[in-house]
Design a protein around this motif. Structure first.
Motif, PDB file in Angstrom:
ATOM      1  N   GLN A 207     -56.184  42.972 -41.575  1.00 19.15           N
ATOM      2  CA  GLN A 207     -57.448  42.725 -42.257  1.00 19.15           C
ATOM      3  C   GLN A 207     -57.672  41.229 -42.360  1.00 19.15           C
ATOM      4  O   GLN A 207     -56.888  40.531 -42.993  1.00 19.15           O
ATOM      5  N   TYR A 262     -59.608  53.132 -39.023  1.00 21.33           N
ATOM      6  CA  TYR A 262     -59.705  51.697 -39.299  1.00 21.33           C
ATOM      7  C   TYR A 262     -61.104  51.324 -39.780  1.00 21.33           C
ATOM      8  O   TYR A 262     -61.263  50.480 -40.663  1.00 21.33           O
ATOM      9  N   THR A 263     -62.102  51.982 -39.213  1.00 20.36           N
ATOM     10  CA  THR A 263     -63.479  51.684 -39.627  1.00 20.36           C
ATOM     11  C   THR A 263     -63.691  52.015 -41.100  1.00 20.36           C
ATOM     12  O   THR A 263     -64.414  51.308 -41.807  1.00 20.36           O
ATOM     13  N   ILE A 266     -62.000  49.242 -43.320  1.00 21.93           N
ATOM     14  CA  ILE A 266     -62.761  47.993 -43.389  1.00 21.93           C
ATOM     15  C   ILE A 266     -64.094  48.174 -44.101  1.00 21.93           C
ATOM     16  O   ILE A 266     -64.436  47.416 -45.012  1.00 21.93           O
ATOM     17  N   SER A 267     -64.845  49.188 -43.714  1.00 20.26           N
ATOM     18  CA  SER A 267     -66.202  49.351 -44.263  1.00 20.26           C
ATOM     19  C   SER A 267     -66.180  49.778 -45.730  1.00 20.26           C
ATOM     20  O   SER A 267     -67.041  49.359 -46.514  1.00 20.26           O
ATOM     21  N   LYS A 269     -63.568  49.216 -47.738  1.00 22.56           N
ATOM     22  CA  LYS A 269     -62.622  48.342 -48.445  1.00 22.56           C
ATOM     23  C   LYS A 269     -61.542  49.160 -49.161  1.00 22.56           C
ATOM     24  O   LYS A 269     -61.296  49.006 -50.362  1.00 22.56           O
ATOM     25  N   ASN A 421     -55.771  40.103 -34.619  1.00 19.34           N
ATOM     26  CA  ASN A 421     -56.723  40.911 -35.383  1.00 19.34           C
ATOM     27  C   ASN A 421     -57.961  41.237 -34.543  1.00 19.34           C
ATOM     28  O   ASN A 421     -58.392  42.395 -34.460  1.00 19.34           O
ATOM     29  N   GLU A 425     -58.995  44.991 -33.015  1.00 16.52           N
ATOM     30  CA  GLU A 425     -60.244  45.649 -33.378  1.00 16.52           C
ATOM     31  C   GLU A 425     -61.005  46.107 -32.140  1.00 16.52           C
ATOM     32  O   GLU A 425     -61.622  47.175 -32.141  1.00 16.52           O
TER      33      GLU A 425
END
Length: 453
Positions: A207, A262-263, A266-267, A269, A421, A425
């Protein structure tokens, strides 16, 4: 365990002072002063600079116990951050060094801070003290602190990474708590634990160029060459274990669909505490700083039973036990005029002192099973529902874990992390395959390495 150093120190302090006084003032004492004060009635005062606050480290009790055992050494505690902020503490330590303040014992919270201050000449080697006492550091402690063939620190607490397990989910899936397992078995567990209600596993990184432990899964299972840059300064991105890590991450998320996407991480949090205590993931790979939360807290109550498994190894025949580890690096300042006394303190603190302190699992291999049980009982007692923790699995993991060899961080580490990173991604979002990811990472990393030669 018998240690000559402790049994002879008290008897020899007066003799050392007398010999120093009889040296006609021309010879240097061990502490770097012309007159060794240990032979006088006055105590030597050493300054101890630390990021640790009283709440987390129980300093008052710990230092009092040391001074009772070594009455000729007074410890002047300097807490660099009352809130335990390691960044603030490091900045203040550097300012203290630049202003010429007395420095004797230094505590570093991570390998980067430790290695960087060694490179700056702030830290003294302690090989002579170790040789005089006659022990092998890697036999005495679980954490290897060697840099450039010398030792500059003794390790304090021992926080290896491990796997947190929702034991209720294991029971529902008919799975045992693993005592020894491989990454292939980890992946199988993740598949079997995945249901419509939760994922089998959760990985909290990378991240924003951080949490790079999740990009070194297979690398970190080894004893050596666990970083993206080897000790000789060459790239490690051609390691088959880096490729294996990418393959595992892609397999679990894209094929098995056993890992939190993973999305989503991240999106939305997402955070590993919420995912584990909220039962949205059955397994979470994380550091054992979580010991103090295993039984649940007011913020994250525990509604299920918890077990712990060791960090997976790569092959069935591997020794196992290696994992990322965090510790406190206890060092002697290079400009200290009381190096012997400073070493005496760090040696005591990283052994008997850890037991006295009672706040963390020690790196010291000499801690008895009874003391270890007592420390863990004390840690778990501070949680809301300690009875829900499988203590036996926790103890077994902590006893069997060990650290890999330290590779000093490179100055351009943040640049490399950013590259890893970004390329990861692209892989996980479907913009490139694994081979293209490795090729791009290697090329970009090599350019950074070349630019910094």
């Amino acid at each position: 365990m018998k240690r000559k150093f402790w049994s002879t120190l008290a008897a020899s302090t007066m003799l050392i002072g007398v010999l120093a006084g009889c040296s006609a003032g021309g010879g240097e004492s061990t502490s770097g002063t012309e007159t060794d004060s240990k032979g006088s009635d006055e105590a030597v005062t050493i300054k101890f600079h630390t990021h640790g606050n009283e709440t987390s480290y129980n300093w008052e009790k710990t230092i009092a116990a040391f001074e009772e055992e070594f009455p000729k050494i007074d410890v002047d505690l300097v807490i660099l951050s009352e809130k335990g902020d390691t960044q603030e503490a490091t900045q203040k330590l550097d300012l203290a060094a630049a202003s010429g303040e007395q420095l004797d014992v230094l505590m570093f919270s991570d390998p980067a801070s430790y290695a960087q201050r060694v490179a700056l000449g702030m830290v003294a080697p302690i090989d002579e003290f170790i040789e005089e006492e006659g022990y092998e550091l890697n036999e005495e402690y679980k954490v290897d602190t060697k840099i450039n063939d010398s030792y500059y620190a003794l390790p304090g607490k021992f926080n290896p990474w491990y796997v947190l397990l929702n034991k209720n989910h294991l029971d529902e899936a008919g799975l045992e708590v693993p005592a020894d397992w491989t990454w292939d078995e980890y992946m199988e567990y993740a598949k079997k634990l995945t249901t419509d209600d939760h994922y089998g596993t959760y990985f909290h990184g990378p991240q924003g160029g951080g949490w790079m432990e999740f990009m070194k899964l297979a690398l970190a299972s080894e004893e050596d060459n666990t970083e993206f840059v080897k000790a000789d300064g060459t790239s490690n991105f051609d390691s088959p274990l880096f490729k294996k890590t990418l393959e595992m991450r892609e397999q679990m998320e894209k094929v098995d669909k056993s890992a939190t996407p993973y999305t989503d991480i991240i999106s939305q949090k997402l955070h590993y505490r919420n995912q584990f205590f909220g039962q949205d993931a059955s397994m979470v790979l994380i550091g054992s700083w979580m010991n103090t939360e295993l039984g649940g807290t007011d913020q994250f109550p525990l509604d299920f039973n918890v077990a712990v498994a060791p960090y997976p190894k790569n092959e069935e025949g591997d020794a196992g036990g290696f994992s990322p580890v965090t510790t406190d690096f206890m060092s002697v300042a290079a400009n200290s005029e009381h190096k012997e006394e400073a070493y005496t303190f760090i040696r005591w603190y990283t052994t008997e002192g850890q037991v006295v302190q009672g706040k963390n699992v020690p790196s010291w291999n000499g801690v008895s099973e009874e003391d270890l049980d007592s420390i863990i009982d004390g840690i778990l007692a501070g949680t809301a529902t300690p009875e829900k923790v499988d203590k036996e699995s926790l103890v077994n993991v902590l006893k069997g874990a060990k650290s890999s060899k330290i590779i000093p961080p490179v100055p351009y580490q943040a640049e490399l992390y950013k590259v890893v990173n970004e390329e990861y991604e692209k892989l996980i979002l479907g913009d490139q395959d694994i081979d293209a990811t490795i090729k791009a990472t290697q090329e970009r990393a090599q350019e950074i390495i070349d630019n910094n030669k």
